[in-house]
Scaffold this motif. Structure first.
Motif, PDB file in Angstrom:
ATOM      1  N   ASP A 116      -1.573  33.655 -20.226  1.00 19.67           N
ATOM      2  CA  ASP A 116      -2.178  33.952 -21.521  1.00 19.67           C
ATOM      3  C   ASP A 116      -3.644  34.307 -21.335  1.00 19.67           C
ATOM      4  O   ASP A 116      -4.316  33.777 -20.453  1.00 19.67           O
ATOM      5  CB  ASP A 116      -2.068  32.740 -22.451  1.00 19.67           C
ATOM      6  CG  ASP A 116      -0.630  32.420 -22.823  1.00 19.67           C
ATOM      7  OD1 ASP A 116       0.193  33.357 -22.857  1.00 19.67           O
ATOM      8  OD2 ASP A 116      -0.326  31.238 -23.057  1.00 19.67           O
ATOM      9  N   VAL A 117      -4.131  35.199 -22.171  1.00 24.01           N
ATOM     10  CA  VAL A 117      -5.541  35.570 -22.172  1.00 24.01           C
ATOM     11  C   VAL A 117      -6.144  34.990 -23.450  1.00 24.01           C
ATOM     12  O   VAL A 117      -5.655  35.248 -24.557  1.00 24.01           O
ATOM     13  CB  VAL A 117      -5.724  37.100 -22.123  1.00 24.01           C
ATOM     14  CG1 VAL A 117      -7.191  37.470 -22.221  1.00 24.01           C
ATOM     15  CG2 VAL A 117      -5.096  37.657 -20.861  1.00 24.01           C
ATOM     16  N   GLU A 118      -7.178  34.193 -23.293  1.00 28.46           N
ATOM     17  CA  GLU A 118      -7.820  33.560 -24.442  1.00 28.46           C
ATOM     18  C   GLU A 118      -8.561  34.618 -25.270  1.00 28.46           C
ATOM     19  O   GLU A 118      -9.179  35.521 -24.713  1.00 28.46           O
ATOM     20  CB  GLU A 118      -8.802  32.492 -23.964  1.00 28.46           C
ATOM     21  CG  GLU A 118      -8.126  31.325 -23.253  1.00 28.46           C
ATOM     22  CD  GLU A 118      -7.154  30.573 -24.133  1.00 28.46           C
ATOM     23  OE1 GLU A 118      -7.422  30.391 -25.340  1.00 28.46           O
ATOM     24  OE2 GLU A 118      -6.085  30.190 -23.620  1.00 28.46           O
ATOM     25  N   PRO A 119      -8.526  34.491 -26.603  1.00 23.97           N
ATOM     26  CA  PRO A 119      -9.174  35.488 -27.455  1.00 23.97           C
ATOM     27  C   PRO A 119     -10.702  35.451 -27.384  1.00 23.97           C
ATOM     28  O   PRO A 119     -11.351  36.442 -27.670  1.00 23.97           O
ATOM     29  CB  PRO A 119      -8.672  35.144 -28.863  1.00 23.97           C
ATOM     30  CG  PRO A 119      -8.251  33.719 -28.784  1.00 23.97           C
ATOM     31  CD  PRO A 119      -7.825  33.485 -27.359  1.00 23.97           C
ATOM     32  N   THR A 120     -11.277  34.305 -27.008  1.00 24.99           N
ATOM     33  CA  THR A 120     -12.729  34.211 -26.870  1.00 24.99           C
ATOM     34  C   THR A 120     -13.054  33.639 -25.504  1.00 24.99           C
ATOM     35  O   THR A 120     -12.337  32.795 -24.965  1.00 24.99           O
ATOM     36  CB  THR A 120     -13.338  33.300 -27.960  1.00 24.99           C
ATOM     37  OG1 THR A 120     -12.732  32.017 -27.883  1.00 24.99           O
ATOM     38  CG2 THR A 120     -13.116  33.872 -29.358  1.00 24.99           C
ATOM     39  N   ALA A 121     -14.146  34.109 -24.964  1.00 23.59           N
ATOM     40  CA  ALA A 121     -14.563  33.649 -23.636  1.00 23.59           C
ATOM     41  C   ALA A 121     -15.078  32.214 -23.704  1.00 23.59           C
ATOM     42  O   ALA A 121     -15.701  31.813 -24.679  1.00 23.59           O
ATOM     43  CB  ALA A 121     -15.656  34.553 -23.094  1.00 23.59           C
ATOM     44  N   THR A 122     -14.801  31.440 -22.661  1.00 28.80           N
ATOM     45  CA  THR A 122     -15.317  30.082 -22.549  1.00 28.80           C
ATOM     46  C   THR A 122     -15.955  29.949 -21.172  1.00 28.80           C
ATOM     47  O   THR A 122     -15.668  30.696 -20.256  1.00 28.80           O
ATOM     48  CB  THR A 122     -14.201  29.032 -22.696  1.00 28.80           C
ATOM     49  OG1 THR A 122     -13.234  29.257 -21.689  1.00 28.80           O
ATOM     50  CG2 THR A 122     -13.549  29.105 -24.060  1.00 28.80           C
ATOM     51  N   GLU A 123     -16.839  28.980 -21.057  1.00 27.64           N
ATOM     52  CA  GLU A 123     -17.465  28.719 -19.773  1.00 27.64           C
ATOM     53  C   GLU A 123     -16.435  28.052 -18.843  1.00 27.64           C
ATOM     54  O   GLU A 123     -15.743  27.126 -19.259  1.00 27.64           O
ATOM     55  CB  GLU A 123     -18.668  27.778 -19.947  1.00 27.64           C
ATOM     56  CG  GLU A 123     -19.879  28.446 -20.560  1.00 27.64           C
ATOM     57  CD  GLU A 123     -20.447  29.538 -19.677  1.00 27.64           C
ATOM     58  OE1 GLU A 123     -20.567  29.342 -18.446  1.00 27.64           O
ATOM     59  OE2 GLU A 123     -20.745  30.612 -20.223  1.00 27.64           O
ATOM     60  N   PRO A 124     -16.350  28.510 -17.591  1.00 29.79           N
ATOM     61  CA  PRO A 124     -15.404  27.881 -16.675  1.00 29.79           C
ATOM     62  C   PRO A 124     -15.830  26.447 -16.339  1.00 29.79           C
ATOM     63  O   PRO A 124     -17.011  26.123 -16.350  1.00 29.79           O
ATOM     64  CB  PRO A 124     -15.470  28.781 -15.428  1.00 29.79           C
ATOM     65  CG  PRO A 124     -16.756  29.507 -15.536  1.00 29.79           C
ATOM     66  CD  PRO A 124     -17.089  29.598 -16.995  1.00 29.79           C
TER      67      PRO A 124
END
Length: 155
Positions: free
Chosen positions: A141-149
């Motif tokens: 799945d590709v998350e709709p918003t970027a998050t910090e790893p």
């Protein structure tokens, strides 16, 4: 090909967090295409002594069900996480011979580390295949918003 007690190779000891040369139960295998007889895989499973020592896993016979199911039964723990490390490389002379590879043909080498919920390593396995016979499919799945790893990339 082999089943029994043997010293842990350094490259496997590293992923197990163990001392190289520590005794483990090793099950080595060579797999062949059923129709052509062509060699397809060189593999080995490394199982901690506290799980496999003194059991049927030390015998060079086919296990009664999937190896992971045998390990779950013997350990009383369930596989919950795994980490696979893939490397494309040239084969060793022994691997090239066992897989009937022409000079310069690459292989894919994967080291699979399987853990129980409590973090215990249940098994480390490694496999070597001719690279031209492997397809890796990575679906996620590709998350709709970027998050910090949570951790830096290993790439």
């Amino acid at each position: 090909m082999y089943a029994g007690r043997a010293p842990l190779p350094a490259h496997i000891a590293e992923v197990m967090g163990a001392e190289p040369g520590s005794e483990v139960v090793i099950r080595r295998r060579h797999l062949f295409d059923r129709e052509t007889g062509r060699p397809e895989e060189i593999g080995a499973s490394y199982i901690p002594m506290e799980i496999a020592g003194g059991t049927f896993l030390e015998e060079p016979t086919v296990v009664p069900k999937g190896l992971f199911l045998c390990i779950e039964d013997l350990s009383g723990k369930r596989y919950t996480t795994a980490r696979d490390q893939w490397v494309a490389r040239l084969p060793t002379a022994e691997e090239a011979s066992a897989l009937s590879l022409p000079l310069g043909a690459p292989v894919m080498h994967v080291i699979h580390v399987a853990r129980a919920e409590d973090g215990t390593i249940l098994e480390v396995s490694e496999s070597v295949w001719p690279a031209d016979r492997i397809m890796v499919i990575d679906e996620y799945d590709v998350e709709p918003t970027a998050t910090e790893p949570e951790a830096p990339s290993e790439v």
